[in-house]
Design an enzyme around this catalytic site. Structure first.
Site, PDB file in Angstrom:
ATOM      1  N   LEU A 157      63.672  39.319  46.232  1.00  0.00           N
ATOM      2  CA  LEU A 157      63.007  39.484  44.933  1.00  0.00           C
ATOM      3  C   LEU A 157      62.709  38.147  44.245  1.00  0.00           C
ATOM      4  CD1 LEU A 157      64.859  42.680  43.584  1.00  0.00           C
ATOM      5  CD2 LEU A 157      62.699  42.542  44.843  1.00  0.00           C
ATOM      6  N   ASP A 203      68.728  37.880  51.247  1.00  0.00           N
ATOM      7  CA  ASP A 203      68.030  36.646  51.577  1.00  0.00           C
ATOM      8  C   ASP A 203      68.098  36.412  53.095  1.00  0.00           C
ATOM      9  OD1 ASP A 203      67.320  34.047  49.638  1.00  0.00           O
ATOM     10  OD2 ASP A 203      67.699  33.584  51.768  1.00  0.00           O
ATOM     11  N   PHE A 218      37.830  23.821  41.505  1.00  0.00           N
ATOM     12  CA  PHE A 218      38.359  22.615  42.144  1.00  0.00           C
ATOM     13  C   PHE A 218      37.300  21.943  43.018  1.00  0.00           C
ATOM     14  CE2 PHE A 218      42.750  24.855  41.998  1.00  0.00           C
ATOM     15  CZ  PHE A 218      42.947  24.437  40.691  1.00  0.00           C
ATOM     16  N   THR A 250      48.964  32.494  59.357  1.00  0.00           N
ATOM     17  CA  THR A 250      47.974  32.063  58.364  1.00  0.00           C
ATOM     18  C   THR A 250      46.881  31.156  58.926  1.00  0.00           C
ATOM     19  OG1 THR A 250      47.742  30.634  56.399  1.00  0.00           O
ATOM     20  CG2 THR A 250      49.639  30.236  57.768  1.00  0.00           C
ATOM     21  N   TYR A 267      53.529  23.890  54.793  1.00  0.00           N
ATOM     22  CA  TYR A 267      53.461  25.359  54.869  1.00  0.00           C
ATOM     23  C   TYR A 267      52.839  25.808  56.200  1.00  0.00           C
ATOM     24  CZ  TYR A 267      51.536  30.018  54.255  1.00  0.00           C
ATOM     25  OH  TYR A 267      51.173  31.325  54.465  1.00  0.00           O
TER      26      TYR A 267
HETATM   27  N1  UDP Z   1      40.311  27.588  43.455  1.00  0.00           N
HETATM   28  C1  UDP Z   1      39.707  27.068  42.318  1.00  0.00           C
HETATM   29  N2  UDP Z   1      40.367  27.168  41.122  1.00  0.00           N
HETATM   30  C2  UDP Z   1      41.593  27.780  40.999  1.00  0.00           C
HETATM   31  C3  UDP Z   1      42.188  28.329  42.167  1.00  0.00           C
HETATM   32  C4  UDP Z   1      41.516  28.212  43.378  1.00  0.00           C
HETATM   33  O1  UDP Z   1      38.610  26.504  42.378  1.00  0.00           O
HETATM   34  O2  UDP Z   1      42.136  27.825  39.887  1.00  0.00           O
HETATM   35  C5  UDP Z   1      39.612  27.492  44.749  1.00  0.00           C
HETATM   36  C6  UDP Z   1      40.413  26.756  45.832  1.00  0.00           C
HETATM   37  O3  UDP Z   1      40.144  25.372  45.770  1.00  0.00           O
HETATM   38  C7  UDP Z   1      39.879  27.415  47.113  1.00  0.00           C
HETATM   39  C8  UDP Z   1      39.533  28.839  46.673  1.00  0.00           C
HETATM   40  O4  UDP Z   1      39.444  28.794  45.251  1.00  0.00           O
HETATM   41  O5  UDP Z   1      38.706  26.780  47.525  1.00  0.00           O
HETATM   42  C9  UDP Z   1      40.606  29.843  47.051  1.00  0.00           C
HETATM   43  O6  UDP Z   1      41.871  29.340  46.622  1.00  0.00           O
HETATM   44  P1  UDP Z   1      43.182  30.233  46.582  1.00  0.00           P
HETATM   45  O7  UDP Z   1      44.244  29.394  45.939  1.00  0.00           O
HETATM   46  O8  UDP Z   1      42.885  31.543  45.943  1.00  0.00           O
HETATM   47  O9  UDP Z   1      43.517  30.522  48.094  1.00  0.00           O
HETATM   48  P2  UDP Z   1      43.748  29.503  49.330  1.00  0.00           P
HETATM   49  O10 UDP Z   1      42.376  29.270  49.910  1.00  0.00           O
HETATM   50  O11 UDP Z   1      44.394  28.283  48.806  1.00  0.00           O
HETATM   51  O12 UDP Z   1      44.619  30.280  50.253  1.00  0.00           O
END
Ligand code: UDP
Length: 326
Positions: free
Chosen positions: A33, A50, A207, A116, A140
């Site tokens: 959890l 765990d 981003f 992943t 990761y």
């Molecule tokens: N992203 C973004 N702003 C945010 C969160 C994510 O622009 O606040 C972008 C991130 O750079 C990626 C896409 O959204 O290109 C998906 O990101 P997310 O974290 O959802 O999943 P990930 O691809 O990291 O598994």
């Protein structure tokens, strides 16, 4: 079957637990959890524990008489893994080895493992086929790759039958709106954008918009959690002692960050202010699955094919549970 689901109270895990129960399986959830939610699973199925607790893992195998394990329990934030790799090696590597060894001790050899896209790092071929070299660029991704290799070795030496399912971007929620995504803190694009729509945040930060993509923002392959759950059921049916299945799970369609935000605007009917931010380290420009192997080997077809139908289920969950499970 009697199935032990580690991390079954988490986002993808809880959707899989529901699907397993619907198929008539006897399901036990092993979850500490830390990220999962008690309310996401039937109370009677929950064993709070765990993966570090070797004795509890041993007694759980004995008590549940599990015939197979579906293993979701892990920490899964790329950025956090860079600053706190110890947490990732402890949970994802040592924790999983504890689980595999408890399985060995109990004679349980069937496991479906959450892997992943992050195991590919920055792939050269997109759509990404499974034989693309796995060169993870984050701790990761590397911890998940270590376990894929361990499973290969456990299959060869101990007769384990396993599936390593490489998820692309898990998204959406159960269409009835009862369970969904609730991370604290939240870092994923769709839930954050919908929190802006709900007025819980003032804006969504994009981003970077200088990537080599049509609108300059990153392209990802979003796959519905119920489609992921369905793939786990199919993989469980196909496990063969001594052999492994490794498949990508994605819809095969890519959407840019801007397209996702637009879809959230349409689904919610709210204006969603956007701010342009810096690139996030470790974000490759385009990640799209070649999901043909999953179709061939699992007979898997995602039911949610476009981003609008996925976001609609996410909006239903977030708008009916603005504070998540609280
Ligand atoms: N992203 C973004 N702003 C945010 C969160 C994510 O622009 O606040 C972008 C991130 O750079 C990626 C896409 O959204 O290109 C998906 O990101 P997310 O974290 O959802 O999943 P990930 O691809 O990291 O598994």
């Amino acid at each position: 079957m009697r199935i032990l689901v580690t991390g079954g109270a988490g986002y993808v895990g809880s959707h899989c637990v529901r699907a397993l129960l619907r198929q008539g399986h006897e399901v036990w959830v092993y979850d500490n959890l830390s990220c999962g939610h008690r309310q996401a699973v039937p109370e009677a199925s929950l064993i709070e524990g765990d993966l570090a607790d070797v004795e509890l893992l041993r007694s759980t195998m004995e008590r549940t008489q599990a015939e197979a394990v579906v293993h979701f329990a892990a920490v899964a934030e790329v950025g956090e893994s860079v600053v706190n790799p110890a947490k990732y090696y402890a949970n994802n590597v040592i924790g999983t080895l504890n689980l595999l060894n408890a399985m060995r001790g109990a004679g349980v050899r069937r496991i479906v493992f959450s892997s992943t896209t992050a195991t590919y790092g920055e792939p050269e071929r997109v759509p990404i086929p499974e034989d693309e070299p796995q060169r993870p660029i984050s701790p990761y991704g590397f911890t998940k790759l270590v376990i894929e290799r361990a499973l290969e070795d456990y299959a060869r030496a101990y007769g384990f039958g396993y599936a390593a399912l490489r998820y692309f971007n898990a998204a959406g929620a159960s269409p009835d709106g009862d369970i969904g995504e609730d991370h604290k803190p939240e870092s994923h694009l769709i839930p954050i954008t919908l929190q802006v729509a709900l007025g819980q945040r003032s804006e969504i930060t994009v981003f970077g918009d200088d990537y080599p993509t049509p609108d300059g923002t990153c392209i990802r392959d979003y796959v519905h959690v119920d489609d992921l759950a369905d793939a786990h059921l199919r993989a469980l049916d196909r496990l063969v002692d001594g052999q492994g299945i490794k498949v990508n799970l994605g819809s095969g369609n890519g959407y840019s960050v801007r397209e996702v935000i637009d879809t959230c605007r349409k689904a919610s009917g709210h204006a969603i202010p956007v701010r342009l931010g810096q690139r996030r380290p470790g974000d490759p420009p385009r990640l799209i699955a070649d999901a043909s192997r999953a179709r061939r080997e699992l007979g898997w077809e995602p039911r949610y094919r476009d981003i609008a139908s996925i976001v609609a289920t996410a909006w239903h969950w977030h708008s009916s549970h603005p504070q998540g499970y609280e």
